[in-house]
Scaffold this active site. Structure first.
Site, PDB file in Angstrom:
ATOM      1  CE  LYS A  21      -3.276   2.545   2.956  1.00  0.00           C
ATOM      2  NZ  LYS A  21      -4.186   2.401   4.134  1.00  0.00           N
ATOM      3  CD  GLU A  75      -6.319   5.009   6.447  1.00  0.00           C
ATOM      4  OE1 GLU A  75      -5.374   5.402   7.188  1.00  0.00           O
ATOM      5  OE2 GLU A  75      -5.822   3.957   5.544  1.00  0.00           O
TER       6      GLU A  75
END
Length: 562
Positions: free
Chosen positions: A77, A154
């Site tokens: 990621k 997030e």
């Protein structure tokens, strides 16, 4: 005759993490985590190629990081949006393709759990992800057969999950340290409004860096370098160091490792670890202080702290946060799962679910957007138009001038970042505009309009003539090259994915092989016996016997790994 009512689309939220990924669904008025084929909510973000060429995703792949490091990959990621490629088992993958495989695995788990096809989801990304990284995350979702309803930051997702449990006005700081990224968000609850005031972070700081710092210190203690150790021995050592890090809160620990021609020991306690981590802890402080400055708040102005991400379980981090803010963080929600639950909550808000139709979220652009300009004869200057932490959607305009009379064209180059020179910031796009040459300097207005879905519109107006030129820079899924999408889809469609219903067996085999690699002497003999027994039972193809043996061995391994 009336058509049967169509079943409602599942309201899904996905936390695509560096270390672990999760998926949740909103139903019956609440967000609910979905377990994978192993009955676990956390799916390791790891991909491995088996000896037969099939792909393993999740826990089985994570175990193979130790036993088959050349056929396994994690932490990809971090490289989304770059040109990096990963070669595993003779096959080459981009970070987006590997992410798509993890998302596809989560999609299968959701379909098995819900008993219906899954096509849409809200996906969380680090708040400090660039436009390109967001676009590539959407690309990964498309490759997995998912339409992105929305990307949500997030910390903002965590704030939504947290907000459902709060009924008062308060200012909160979300401290989100995952395996590979770090975000800090300052927001205010005045329910039903959740208003983000500032967000910043570090895309290359996470729990993996704390593990790597210990690994480097360990090797330095033994007077070894990375090149002195073969890949499999290094993978085993890395795994042992990670386990050591997790056990530190229990007291002083000793690592025993056999490799590079000898058996070695390394003792460590929390105080020594904090000295090793001092540079990383300093990097953690900087985004916290910046977010508070941008929000024009001091630590004492905050009413609560929320820790998000598995790395926040580290005692050193909790002590630093407590010292910095003079209070203990909020502990009532699991830092590993709060983001996925918040993403599912956002999916419900977007679908206007009646249970939370009053919850309203505002967000900010976490980085500055601007253009290249010339100032006092100096080229390559970055001129901000939309400053970081501007509430979005937003529209801002700045005036510029041509550099000389009779100028026949103008080049607009768009960048994002916080540095004074464009060479140090992230290039986004460029376009050229033809001018009608005149005997004077011309004024040019450049307007940036940025919306909640990452769509940046650049509007250039020639002030004297009123002539306009509009350019849309798309950070949504449609903004990706069709050829790249088609090629990746064809490649992934041709891959052989290990069957989901066989994953519990494959995961246990990989876990036994990992335990055998990490043990010695009588312990290794014990694990070897377990491995042989389970292989024999698998060959019998007796489903009930396999299930009983798998449960028995899993319990034995749990005790063995404590």
């Amino acid at each position: 005759m009336q058509d049967a009512l169509q079943a409602p689309t599942p309201l899904l939220g996905i936390d695509l993490g560096t270390t672990n990924s999760l998926i949740a669904v909103w139903r019956d008025g609440r967000a609910e985590l979905i377990a994978n084929a192993l009955g676990q909510c956390l799916t390791p973000s790891v991909v491995s190629v088996d000896e037969d060429g099939s792909l393993l995703i999740g826990e089985a792949a994570r175990s193979r990081l130790t036993t088959h490091p050349d056929r396994s990959v994690a932490a990809f990621k971090r490289f989304i949006g770059t040109d990096k490629r990963f070669d595993i088992g003779g096959q080459t993958f981009s970070p987006e393709e590997l992410s798509a495989l993890v998302l596809g695995s989560l999609k299968q788990d959701a379909e098995a759990f819900l008993g219906c096809p899954v096509t849409e989801a809200v996906i969380s990304v680090p708040a400090y992800f660039s436009d390109e990284q967001r676009k590539r995350t959407c690309f990964a979702a498309q490759l997995a057969g998912l339409k992105v309803q929305r990307l949500i930051n997030e910390p903002t997702a965590a704030a939504m999950a947290y907000g459902l449990h709060e009924q008062q006005f308060e200012r909160t700081l979300i401290f989100d340290l995952g395996g590979g990224t770090f975000d800090v968000t300052v927001l205010e609850y005045a329910l039903p409004l959740i208003e983000v005031h500032a967000s910043t972070g570090d895309n290359f700081l996470g729990g993996e860096d704390f593990t790597y710092a210990l690994l480097q210190a360990c090797l330095q203690h033994w007077q070894l370098t990375l090149s002195d150790i073969d890949p499999q021995a290094l993978a085993t050592l890395h795994d042992s160091v990670e386990q050591l890090k997790c056990r530190l809160p229990q007291g002083p620990q000793t690592l025993i490792w056999t490799g590079a021609g000898a058996q070695r020991e390394w003792a460590l306690d929390e105080a020594a670890a904090q000295k090793i981590w001092a540079p990383l802890l300093a990097r953690v402080r900087a985004p916290v202080e910046q977010a508070l400055r941008d929000a024009r708040l001091s630590p004492r102005d905050l009413d609560s702290l929320v820790l998000v991400g598995g790395a926040t379980r580290m005692q050193a981090l909790q002590q630093m946060v407590a010292t910095l803010f003079g209070r203990l963080p909020y502990r009532h929600m699991d830092p590993d799962t709060i983001v996925a639950l918040g993403a599912a909550t956002q999916a419900a808000c977007k679908a206007r679910d009646s249970a939370i139709e009053e919850l309203i979220l505002t967000d900010v652009c976490p980085y500055t957007l601007g253009v290249e300009s010339r100032r006092d004869g100096t080229e390559g200057v970055f001129s901000p138009i939309i400053e970081r932490n501007t509430v979005i959607p937003a529209s801002r305009v700045s005036r510029f001038y041509t550099t000389h009379p009779q100028q026949a064209s103008l080049t607009v180059k768009v960048y994002q970042g916080e540095r004074p020179w464009v060479r140090d910031n992230i290039y986004i796009d460029r376009f050229d505009i033809e001018l009608t040459p005149v005997d004077a300097i011309q004024a040019v207005d450049i307007r940036f309009s940025y919306d909640i879905n990452g769509l940046l519109e650049v509007d250039v107006t020639l002030v004297d003539s009123g002539q306009r030129h509009v350019r849309t820079i798309d950070s949504s899924p449609a903004g990706l090259d069709e050829d790249a999408r088609r090629i990746s889809q064809e490649r992934l469609a041709g891959l052989k994915i290990h069957p989901r219903d066989a994953m519990p067996n494959r995961a246990l085999l990989a876990r036994l092989e990992r335990a055998w690699a990490q043990s010695l002497g009588e312990q290794r003999d014990q694990v070897g016996d377990w491995l042989a027994e389970f292989t024999r039972v698998l060959a019998s193809q007796d489903a009930d016997a396999i299930h009983r043996q798998r449960q028995l061995l899993s319990q034995g391994l749990d005790a063995f790994e404590r």
